[in-house]
Design a protein around this motif. Structure first.
Motif, PDB file in Angstrom:
ATOM      1  N   LYS A   3      45.525  51.270  49.556  1.00  0.00           N
ATOM      2  CA  LYS A   3      44.241  51.558  50.180  1.00  0.00           C
ATOM      3  C   LYS A   3      43.525  50.258  50.482  1.00  0.00           C
ATOM      4  CE  LYS A   3      40.257  54.478  49.606  1.00  0.00           C
ATOM      5  NZ  LYS A   3      39.615  55.482  48.809  1.00  0.00           N
ATOM      6  N   LEU A   4      42.908  50.179  51.642  1.00  0.00           N
ATOM      7  CA  LEU A   4      42.153  49.003  52.057  1.00  0.00           C
ATOM      8  C   LEU A   4      41.028  48.733  51.059  1.00  0.00           C
ATOM      9  CD1 LEU A   4      42.356  47.097  54.482  1.00  0.00           C
ATOM     10  CD2 LEU A   4      40.593  48.447  55.583  1.00  0.00           C
ATOM     11  N   ILE A   5      40.826  47.484  50.714  1.00  0.00           N
ATOM     12  CA  ILE A   5      39.774  47.118  49.767  1.00  0.00           C
ATOM     13  C   ILE A   5      38.422  47.207  50.473  1.00  0.00           C
ATOM     14  CG2 ILE A   5      38.801  45.271  48.358  1.00  0.00           C
ATOM     15  CD1 ILE A   5      41.707  44.301  47.916  1.00  0.00           C
ATOM     16  N   THR A   6      37.531  48.012  49.895  1.00  0.00           N
ATOM     17  CA  THR A   6      36.190  48.167  50.443  1.00  0.00           C
ATOM     18  C   THR A   6      35.110  47.882  49.401  1.00  0.00           C
ATOM     19  OG1 THR A   6      36.252  50.531  49.958  1.00  0.00           O
ATOM     20  CG2 THR A   6      36.888  49.864  52.186  1.00  0.00           C
ATOM     21  N   ASP A   7      35.425  48.083  48.121  1.00  0.00           N
ATOM     22  CA  ASP A   7      34.469  47.866  47.032  1.00  0.00           C
ATOM     23  C   ASP A   7      35.203  47.206  45.867  1.00  0.00           C
ATOM     24  OD1 ASP A   7      32.638  47.959  44.952  1.00  0.00           O
ATOM     25  OD2 ASP A   7      31.940  49.969  45.438  1.00  0.00           O
ATOM     26  N   CYS A   8      35.169  45.897  45.837  1.00  0.00           N
ATOM     27  CA  CYS A   8      35.948  45.138  44.840  1.00  0.00           C
ATOM     28  C   CYS A   8      35.599  45.535  43.409  1.00  0.00           C
ATOM     29  CB  CYS A   8      35.722  43.648  45.023  1.00  0.00           C
ATOM     30  SG  CYS A   8      36.336  43.026  46.604  1.00  0.00           S
ATOM     31  N   GLY A   9      34.326  45.710  43.124  1.00  0.00           N
ATOM     32  CA  GLY A   9      33.897  46.035  41.770  1.00  0.00           C
ATOM     33  C   GLY A   9      34.472  47.335  41.255  1.00  0.00           C
ATOM     34  N   LYS A  10      34.664  48.294  42.122  1.00  0.00           N
ATOM     35  CA  LYS A  10      35.198  49.599  41.718  1.00  0.00           C
ATOM     36  C   LYS A  10      36.717  49.659  41.824  1.00  0.00           C
ATOM     37  CE  LYS A  10      31.106  52.281  42.867  1.00  0.00           C
ATOM     38  NZ  LYS A  10      30.556  53.351  43.692  1.00  0.00           N
ATOM     39  N   PHE A  36      33.211  36.982  37.942  1.00  0.00           N
ATOM     40  CA  PHE A  36      32.160  37.383  38.865  1.00  0.00           C
ATOM     41  C   PHE A  36      32.788  37.940  40.144  1.00  0.00           C
ATOM     42  CE2 PHE A  36      30.264  34.046  36.197  1.00  0.00           C
ATOM     43  CZ  PHE A  36      29.309  34.820  35.561  1.00  0.00           C
ATOM     44  N   ASP A  37      32.663  37.217  41.239  1.00  0.00           N
ATOM     45  CA  ASP A  37      33.174  37.686  42.530  1.00  0.00           C
ATOM     46  C   ASP A  37      34.423  36.901  42.947  1.00  0.00           C
ATOM     47  OD1 ASP A  37      33.171  39.183  44.902  1.00  0.00           O
ATOM     48  OD2 ASP A  37      32.095  37.614  45.972  1.00  0.00           O
ATOM     49  N   GLN A  38      35.119  36.312  41.995  1.00  0.00           N
ATOM     50  CA  GLN A  38      36.315  35.538  42.311  1.00  0.00           C
ATOM     51  C   GLN A  38      37.511  36.119  41.568  1.00  0.00           C
ATOM     52  OE1 GLN A  38      35.615  31.402  41.607  1.00  0.00           O
ATOM     53  NE2 GLN A  38      34.151  31.231  43.282  1.00  0.00           N
ATOM     54  N   TYR A  39      38.606  36.213  42.280  1.00  0.00           N
ATOM     55  CA  TYR A  39      39.824  36.831  41.760  1.00  0.00           C
ATOM     56  C   TYR A  39      40.967  35.824  41.830  1.00  0.00           C
ATOM     57  CZ  TYR A  39      37.024  40.974  42.359  1.00  0.00           C
ATOM     58  OH  TYR A  39      36.019  41.896  42.262  1.00  0.00           O
ATOM     59  N   LYS A  40      41.604  35.555  40.684  1.00  0.00           N
ATOM     60  CA  LYS A  40      42.749  34.655  40.653  1.00  0.00           C
ATOM     61  C   LYS A  40      43.996  35.519  40.826  1.00  0.00           C
ATOM     62  CE  LYS A  40      42.964  30.993  38.031  1.00  0.00           C
ATOM     63  NZ  LYS A  40      43.133  30.094  36.856  1.00  0.00           N
ATOM     64  N   LEU A  41      44.802  35.189  41.820  1.00  0.00           N
ATOM     65  CA  LEU A  41      45.975  35.982  42.180  1.00  0.00           C
ATOM     66  C   LEU A  41      47.264  35.269  41.803  1.00  0.00           C
ATOM     67  CD1 LEU A  41      44.907  37.003  45.801  1.00  0.00           C
ATOM     68  CD2 LEU A  41      44.432  38.204  43.670  1.00  0.00           C
TER      69      LEU A  41
END
Length: 74
Positions: A3-10, A36-41
């Motif tokens: 699913k396309l990411i639309t709400d990162c927090g959820k 916070f708003d950063q994601y390490k991949l």
């Protein structure tokens, strides 16, 4: 199902699988750290082949949405 990411927090947590699709490649990542708003991949696969260990990019929620990343929904 992806699913396309639309709400990162959820939609995104540690160990979530996300993918980046392009005409030339398909990359599968696992989220290994959230701050916070950063994601390490961590790159897991590239074009359905196990990935050689590469750096772990840090990307923001805005970038995930802008580049059309998808998250695996179970």
């Amino acid at each position: 199902m992806w699913k396309l990411i639309t709400d990162c927090g959820k939609q995104l947590t540690i160990h979530s699988k996300v993918r980046e699709k392009n005409d030339d490649y398909l990359k599968l990542y696992e989220i290994v750290e959230v701050e916070f708003d950063q994601y390490k991949l961590k790159l897991i696969e590239k074009n359905n082949q196990p990935a050689a260990e590469e750096g772990k990019p840090v990307i923001t929620c805005l970038q995930l949405k802008k580049y059309g990343f998808e998250v695996e929904q179970k």
